[in-house]
Write an enzyme that holds these catalytic residues in place. Structure first.
Site, PDB file in Angstrom:
ATOM      1  N   PRO A 135      92.400  11.516  62.804  1.00 57.94           N
ATOM      2  CA  PRO A 135      93.818  10.828  62.960  1.00 57.94           C
ATOM      3  C   PRO A 135      94.747  11.880  62.952  1.00 57.94           C
ATOM      4  CG  PRO A 135      92.817   9.996  61.173  1.00 57.94           C
ATOM      5  CD  PRO A 135      91.790  11.042  61.392  1.00 57.94           C
ATOM      6  N   ARG A 136      95.696  11.890  63.950  1.00 53.52           N
ATOM      7  CA  ARG A 136      96.778  12.849  63.731  1.00 53.52           C
ATOM      8  C   ARG A 136      98.024  12.243  63.037  1.00 53.52           C
ATOM      9  NH1 ARG A 136      96.574  13.771  70.324  1.00 53.52           N
ATOM     10  NH2 ARG A 136      94.932  15.310  70.398  1.00 53.52           N
ATOM     11  N   GLY A 176      88.470  14.306  66.582  1.00 54.86           N
ATOM     12  CA  GLY A 176      88.581  13.136  66.523  1.00 54.86           C
ATOM     13  C   GLY A 176      89.437  12.579  65.222  1.00 54.86           C
ATOM     14  N   LYS A 196      99.785  20.197  76.892  1.00 58.59           N
ATOM     15  CA  LYS A 196      99.991  21.143  77.606  1.00 58.59           C
ATOM     16  C   LYS A 196      99.221  21.234  78.888  1.00 58.59           C
ATOM     17  CE  LYS A 196      98.785  23.483  73.952  1.00 58.59           C
ATOM     18  NZ  LYS A 196      98.988  22.404  72.882  1.00 58.59           N
ATOM     19  N   GLY A 197      97.923  20.622  78.419  1.00 58.65           N
ATOM     20  CA  GLY A 197      96.749  20.450  79.524  1.00 58.65           C
ATOM     21  C   GLY A 197      97.272  19.718  80.791  1.00 58.65           C
ATOM     22  N   LYS A 198      97.900  18.467  80.502  1.00 59.40           N
ATOM     23  CA  LYS A 198      98.433  17.542  81.464  1.00 59.40           C
ATOM     24  C   LYS A 198      99.512  18.365  82.349  1.00 59.40           C
ATOM     25  CE  LYS A 198     101.644  14.674  83.412  1.00 59.40           C
ATOM     26  NZ  LYS A 198     102.243  13.522  83.680  1.00 59.40           N
ATOM     27  N   ASP A 255      98.762  19.726  70.941  1.00 56.47           N
ATOM     28  CA  ASP A 255      98.805  18.469  71.506  1.00 56.47           C
ATOM     29  C   ASP A 255      99.833  17.700  72.142  1.00 56.47           C
ATOM     30  OD1 ASP A 255      96.035  18.636  70.267  1.00 56.47           O
ATOM     31  OD2 ASP A 255      96.391  17.733  68.563  1.00 56.47           O
ATOM     32  N   ALA A 314      91.181  24.571  70.794  1.00 58.11           N
ATOM     33  CA  ALA A 314      92.024  23.619  71.625  1.00 58.11           C
ATOM     34  C   ALA A 314      91.194  22.413  72.377  1.00 58.11           C
ATOM     35  CB  ALA A 314      92.270  24.662  72.672  1.00 58.11           C
ATOM     36  N   GLY A 315      92.001  21.451  72.600  1.00 56.18           N
ATOM     37  CA  GLY A 315      91.427  20.257  73.181  1.00 56.18           C
ATOM     38  C   GLY A 315      92.560  19.714  74.005  1.00 56.18           C
ATOM     39  N   HIS A 316      92.437  20.035  75.366  1.00 56.37           N
ATOM     40  CA  HIS A 316      93.521  19.813  76.267  1.00 56.37           C
ATOM     41  C   HIS A 316      92.809  18.829  77.282  1.00 56.37           C
ATOM     42  CE1 HIS A 316      95.193  24.090  76.130  1.00 56.37           C
ATOM     43  NE2 HIS A 316      95.194  23.363  74.916  1.00 56.37           N
ATOM     44  N   GLN A 328      97.172  25.452  71.358  1.00 55.86           N
ATOM     45  CA  GLN A 328      97.943  25.505  69.932  1.00 55.86           C
ATOM     46  C   GLN A 328      99.490  25.376  70.092  1.00 55.86           C
ATOM     47  OE1 GLN A 328      95.240  28.117  69.748  1.00 55.86           O
ATOM     48  NE2 GLN A 328      94.111  26.048  69.781  1.00 55.86           N
TER      49      GLN A 328
HETATM   50  P1  GDP Z   1      97.418  19.553  74.634  1.00 56.24           P
HETATM   51  O1  GDP Z   1      96.300  19.956  73.561  1.00 56.24           O
HETATM   52  O2  GDP Z   1      98.540  19.934  74.363  1.00 56.24           O
HETATM   53  O3  GDP Z   1      96.932  19.844  76.079  1.00 56.24           O
HETATM   54  O4  GDP Z   1      97.574  18.010  74.350  1.00 56.24           O
HETATM   55  P2  GDP Z   1      96.193  16.699  74.339  1.00 56.24           P
HETATM   56  O5  GDP Z   1      95.341  16.833  75.409  1.00 56.24           O
HETATM   57  O6  GDP Z   1      95.286  17.152  72.990  1.00 56.24           O
HETATM   58  O7  GDP Z   1      96.994  15.757  73.871  1.00 56.24           O
HETATM   59  C1  GDP Z   1      98.046  14.987  74.676  1.00 56.24           C
HETATM   60  C2  GDP Z   1      97.365  13.729  75.142  1.00 56.24           C
HETATM   61  O8  GDP Z   1      98.446  12.913  75.805  1.00 56.24           O
HETATM   62  C3  GDP Z   1      96.379  13.519  76.215  1.00 56.24           C
HETATM   63  O9  GDP Z   1      95.579  12.437  75.912  1.00 56.24           O
HETATM   64  C4  GDP Z   1      96.972  13.227  77.429  1.00 56.24           C
HETATM   65  O10 GDP Z   1      96.044  12.796  78.339  1.00 56.24           O
HETATM   66  C5  GDP Z   1      98.257  12.743  77.122  1.00 56.24           C
HETATM   67  N1  GDP Z   1      99.277  12.605  77.717  1.00 56.24           N
HETATM   68  C6  GDP Z   1      99.943  13.701  78.312  1.00 56.24           C
HETATM   69  N2  GDP Z   1     101.062  13.465  78.943  1.00 56.24           N
HETATM   70  C7  GDP Z   1     101.345  12.297  78.694  1.00 56.24           C
HETATM   71  C8  GDP Z   1     102.390  11.220  79.004  1.00 56.24           C
HETATM   72  O11 GDP Z   1     103.448  11.700  79.395  1.00 56.24           O
HETATM   73  N3  GDP Z   1     102.343  10.082  78.472  1.00 56.24           N
HETATM   74  C9  GDP Z   1     101.143   9.425  77.955  1.00 56.24           C
HETATM   75  N4  GDP Z   1     101.163   8.201  77.647  1.00 56.24           N
HETATM   76  N5  GDP Z   1     100.173  10.356  77.593  1.00 56.24           N
HETATM   77  C10 GDP Z   1     100.259  11.691  77.938  1.00 56.24           C
HETATM   78  P1  IMO Z   2      95.666  22.179  71.307  1.00 58.52           P
HETATM   79  O1  IMO Z   2      95.301  23.487  72.273  1.00 58.52           O
HETATM   80  C1  IMO Z   2      96.486  20.673  67.372  1.00 58.52           C
HETATM   81  C2  IMO Z   2      95.208  23.106  63.838  1.00 58.52           C
HETATM   82  C3  IMO Z   2      94.205  22.638  63.159  1.00 58.52           C
HETATM   83  C4  IMO Z   2      94.416  23.151  61.657  1.00 58.52           C
HETATM   84  C5  IMO Z   2      94.986  24.788  62.073  1.00 58.52           C
HETATM   85  C6  IMO Z   2      93.865  26.043  61.880  1.00 58.52           C
HETATM   86  O2  IMO Z   2      94.835  21.133  71.762  1.00 58.52           O
HETATM   87  O3  IMO Z   2      97.043  21.905  71.088  1.00 58.52           O
HETATM   88  P2  IMO Z   2      91.781  26.337  63.382  1.00 58.52           P
HETATM   89  O4  IMO Z   2      90.434  25.789  63.590  1.00 58.52           O
HETATM   90  O5  IMO Z   2      92.504  26.864  64.579  1.00 58.52           O
HETATM   91  O6  IMO Z   2      91.651  27.853  62.520  1.00 58.52           O
HETATM   92  O7  IMO Z   2      92.596  25.433  62.554  1.00 58.52           O
HETATM   93  O8  IMO Z   2      95.266  24.538  63.513  1.00 58.52           O
HETATM   94  N1  IMO Z   2      94.899  23.498  65.116  1.00 58.52           N
HETATM   95  C7  IMO Z   2      95.242  22.548  66.168  1.00 58.52           C
HETATM   96  N2  IMO Z   2      96.191  21.524  65.946  1.00 58.52           N
HETATM   97  N3  IMO Z   2      96.161  21.161  68.431  1.00 58.52           N
HETATM   98  C8  IMO Z   2      95.289  22.133  68.718  1.00 58.52           C
HETATM   99  O9  IMO Z   2      94.904  22.689  70.000  1.00 58.52           O
HETATM  100  C9  IMO Z   2      94.672  22.859  67.523  1.00 58.52           C
HETATM  101  N4  IMO Z   2      94.170  24.079  67.294  1.00 58.52           N
HETATM  102  C10 IMO Z   2      94.074  24.446  66.144  1.00 58.52           C
HETATM  103  O10 IMO Z   2      93.944  21.445  62.923  1.00 58.52           O
HETATM  104  O11 IMO Z   2      95.478  22.612  61.202  1.00 58.52           O
HETATM  105 MG    MG Z   3      95.085  19.102  72.260  1.00 57.81          MG
END
Ligand code: GDP
Ligand code: IMO
Ligand code: MG
Length: 427
Positions: free
Chosen positions: A303-304, A301, A16-18, A13, A39-41, A223
């Site tokens: 809380p991190r 969903g 990476k997606g951004k 999180d 993954a949730g990007h 991840q």
């Molecule tokens: P990923 O799993 O690595 O792709 O990251 P996630 O999408 O799960 O979480 C990153 C969150 O931060 C997302 O809601 C993005 O839209 C947001 N985000 C990314 N870069 C920035 C930034 O520079 N500033 C802010 N405020 N949000 C960002």
């Molecule tokens: P992105 O790509 C954050 C964490 C889970 C758990 C552990 C194992 O969005 O960064 P799993 O379901 O993979 O067997 O769970 O890994 N986890 C992540 N935490 N971002 C992710 O993906 C994750 N994918 C898995 O919360 O601790």
């Molecule tokens: Mg994510």
């Protein structure tokens, strides 16, 4: 430069997606090499937010070839839902290609994920519940079902029958749970297969051809390093390798195909699920970080957990991935803090630690060494030039790069594509 790997350097999180979506405007190909729907990007484009799980983060560019590589575990129901959601939003999409060697996530993988977590009780991993671990375990155990068999009705029937006999025994006899019905899964998965068939191909041949042709390729990690099965905080990890070395196996390309590796570093730290987190702030600062940054999981969903940036972790990730540079994200979140802490390293029994501990017991005993940097208390989200960032903000970003031992390549000050400051040529 024609190929770039983008990986997470912390616990996921990082944004990476951004970063991948931003760089994809200059790329011909975006390829995922590991992970699955865990993954949730989140990608923000044209003011609209898209949550991608299995679709590569180049999918919002028509013409971009988006590859789901062989070491991605494919949940057909979820990828179809993602495709349908984009179509419903009227979003033109990139060209999707799915490897015929992917392993397919089956309903019993998800049920076993939940049952195994319940069995672990207090020692649970805190998985996403998406059946990721059980699917990779079946691949290693050589009882997985790959896309190529699933696309062949007779082969699928035979493989599913055999594996269900085994899985149903485990479900009923070990876990005292309900068994699965062959016909129900067979019919459901055949319907998915028909819809996904047009996207399936030998992505290894495709990727090697594209790279040979000099096309610009992004390898998108899911991840992050601390969740790597071999190098992360085992057993609190995922079941794949979210590090640059996995690009080769996960897509069938040679190591010489990688030109550059970018590590995405969130300006502070978060973790979802269980496991050690030395810089976690179980105090007002942690709560403020979570609330200001809306740190809730994109996939579950939840809380991190939040804390200060841990450079022991990022330095380790730099080593594991051979990082060329870092992309710092969410720097704008720190706009609200008058003082910012950064963990420059750990000590154990008063002695500095020079390597990242393999033992979770040791990791639980380390003392983070903090540097306190002055904040900038200025809104950075509208700044587009590096030189216009407040001096303390630049000082923070530069200190992070220095402690990581890498160059500062990208600074991100918001989720939007335009909220990205690039300090070096990327492709
Ligand atoms: P990923 O799993 O690595 O792709 O990251 P996630 O999408 O799960 O979480 C990153 C969150 O931060 C997302 O809601 C993005 O839209 C947001 N985000 C990314 N870069 C920035 C930034 O520079 N500033 C802010 N405020 N949000 C960002
Ligand atoms: P992105 O790509 C954050 C964490 C889970 C758990 C552990 C194992 O969005 O960064 P799993 O379901 O993979 O067997 O769970 O890994 N986890 C992540 N935490 N971002 C992710 O993906 C994750 N994918 C898995 O919360 O601790
Ligand atoms: Mg994510």
């Amino acid at each position: 430069m024609s190929t770039i790997v983008v990986v997470g350097t912390q616990w996921g999180d990082e944004g990476k997606g951004k970063i991948v979506d931003f760089l994809a405007s200059q790329a011909d190909v975006v390829a995922r090499f590991q992970g699955g729907s865990n993954a949730g990007h989140t990608v923000t484009a044209d003011g609209q937010e898209y949550k991608l799980h299995l679709l590569p983060s180049g999918i919002l560019y028509p013409g971009c070839i988006c590859v789901v590589g062989n070491d991605v575990v494919l949940d057909p129901k979820l990828i179809l839902e993602e495709i349908d959601a984009l179509k419903k939003q009227g979003r033109p999409m990139g060209e999707l290609r799915i490897s015929n060697r992917c392993h397919v996530v089956m309903p019993y993988h998800k049920r076993l994920d939940a049952l195994q977590e319940a069995f672990r009780g207090k020692g649970k991993v805190g998985t996403t519940g998406h059946g990721i671990g059980p699917c990779y375990a079946d691949a290693a155990d050589r009882i997985g079902i790959r896309v190529v068999s699933w696309m062949d009705k007779a082969a699928f029937a035979a493989e599913l029958k055999a594996v269900l006999e085994y899985k149903n025994r485990i479900l009923t006899e070990v876990f005292k749970a309900e068994p699965f019905d062959f016909q129900q899964i067979y019919d459901e998965y055949n319907a998915y297969a028909e819809r996904l068939r047009p996207y399936v191909c030998d992505t290894c041949t495709l990727m090697n051809g594209l790279i040979q042709d000099g096309r610009r390729v992004l390898f998108e990690g899911a991840q992050a390093a601390m969740l790597d099965l071999s190098h992360g905080t085992y057993p609190f990890v995922t079941s794949s390798h979210p590090t640059a070395g996995a690009v080769c196996v996960g897509l069938g390309v040679g190591p010489r195909c990688i030109d550059k590796v970018i590590g995405v570093v969130k300006a502070y730290a978060t973790r979802v699920g269980e496991g050690p987190f030395p810089t976690e702030q179980l105090n007002e600062n942690g709560v403020r970080l979570r609330e200001i940054a809306h740190e809730y999981g994109a996939t579950t969903g939840r809380p991190r957990r939040t804390g200060w940036l841990d450079m022991s972790v990022v330095r380790y990730a730099a080593q594991l991935n051979g990082l060329d540079c870092i992309a710092i994200t969410r720097l704008d979140i720190l706009d609200h803090f008058s003082e910012i802490k950064i963990c420059s390293g750990y000590t154990l029994n008063g002695q500095p630690l020079n390597e990242f501990p393999a033992s979770l017991k040791v990791l639980g005993q380390v003392e983070p060494v903090y540097e306190t940097l002055p904040g900038w208390m200025t809104d950075t989200s509208g700044i587009r030039d590096y030189d216009k960032l407040p001096p303390n903000c630049r000082r923070y970003a530069e200190r992070v790069a220095e402690l990581a031992g890498t160059r500062l390549g990208i600074v991100s000050v918001g989720p939007g594509r335009d909220q990205t400051i690039v300090l070096e040529k990327m492709f």
